[in-house]
Design an enzyme around this catalytic site. Structure first.
Site, short mmCIF file in Angstrom:
data_model
loop_
_atom_site.label_atom_id
_atom_site.label_comp_id
_atom_site.label_asym_id
_atom_site.label_seq_id
_atom_site.Cartn_x
_atom_site.Cartn_y
_atom_site.Cartn_z
N GLY A 114 70.12 70.66 62.63
CA GLY A 114 69.88 71.53 61.49
C GLY A 114 69.49 70.69 60.28
CB CYS A 252 69.82 69.82 49.62
SG CYS A 252 71.08 68.86 50.45
#
Length: 315
Positions: A114, A252
């Protein structure tokens, strides 16, 4: 139960580590398929791979279809690494500090983990635990607490995915960093973070510094889970060589967010000490950080009582 530690020496190509990881995960999955409901055959031992890669950008499974050819070409373009220090974990490294312009290129690979696109390479420790979460006891519920992850998730049937990510992987990194006097923390965003210092916008450094603290990412976390078998893991920034490569990706997906590395965070923590006892400011080998991570990881997996260092051809 033993846990095997494979450290891939020198700089390693990502594809080589990925092939090894896939083989170890497949061994666990094949065992589960052939021994469903049987306890007569002992399961394969869990393994942790630690390594430092040649420069590479990897793309998480959710982004595979969204990364364009032009973006990949940008990531593969030469990066100026002039003045970068040699890899002290690599005895064969011939790199030397100097003023002559030096450039390097990164590879690009997709990954089953992920998370978003990130960098791996010199200056960073990558650790990939490969284990069946169903065969281990959740011992973290009574000893590990985290706030931003939504609490503990106790399990009587092995270790839950949430507990594994937050209570084992992240907690192992937190404890590893703490060995060097560095405090990191979780936020609402993936990975682990520290408080970095930067200049406030609009202030001229020549006229006097005015600093502010800001969250910086020191560790990325990305896991692949199939039928209870976990692979991939964490990437811990250790020294300054990671910086020019991270300038090409957004941590992120958060614009303006920078990265931190262990050596700089330790120096910052040292500057806060008032007792006059500064910690050693030596350069930190990524191999040393890897050994510390494996040690902390083994403590948090309740069924592990021995760490065994093995070569990859012994698996």
């Amino acid at each position: 139960m033993r846990i095997r530690h494979i450290h891939l020496p020198n700089l390693t190509h990502y594809a080589h580590a990925q092939t090894l990881q896939d083989r170890l995960a497949r061994t666990l999955l094949d065992y589960k398929k052939l021994n469903s409901g049987s306890t007569h055959t002992p399961p394969p031992e869990p393994t942790i791979i630690t390594a430092t890669f040649h420069p590479v950008y990897t793309c998480g499974r959710r982004e595979i279809s969204t990364v364009t050819d032009s973006q990949i070409d940008y990531l593969r373009a030469p990066v100026d690494i002039t003045g970068a220090r040699p890899d002290i974990s690599d005895p064969d490294s011939s790199a030397k500090r100097g003023t002559k312009r030096q450039y390097a290129r990164a590879e690009f690979h997709t990954a089953l983990r992920g998370g978003q696109t990130t960098y791996h390479g010199p200056g960073q420790l990558v650790a990939y635990p490969i284990l069946d979460l169903k065969t281990h006891v959740d011992t973290t519920a009574s000893s590990v607490r985290w706030s931003s992850a939504g609490g503990n998730s106790e399990s009587t049937n092995g270790i839950s995915a949430r507990t594994y990510v937050h209570g084992v992987l992240e907690e192992s990194v937190l404890r590893t960093l703490a060995r060097y006097g560095v405090s990191a923390f979780r936020t609402g965003n993936p990975g682990l973070w520290t408080k970095g210092v930067e200049m406030e916008d609009g202030w001229d450094k020549r006229e006097g510094e005015r600093e502010r603290e800001r969250e910086r990412k020191i560790c990325a976390v990305g896991v692949h889970l199939r039928r209870g078998v976990a692979s991939h893991g964490v990437a811990v920034n250790v020294d300054e060589r990671v910086q020019p490569w991270f300038e090409r990706v957004v941590a992120c997906g958060l614009e303006g967010v920078g990265v931190e590395w262990l050596e700089r965070a330790r120096m910052r923590e040292n500057s806060k000490r008032v007792d006059g006892e500064q910690e050693n400011t030596r350069e930190i080998p990524t191999t040393e950080v890897g050994d510390a991570f494996v040690d902390e990881f083994a403590k948090l997996i309740g069924t592990v009582d021995e760490i065994v260092r093995v070569d990859e051809d012994q698996t």
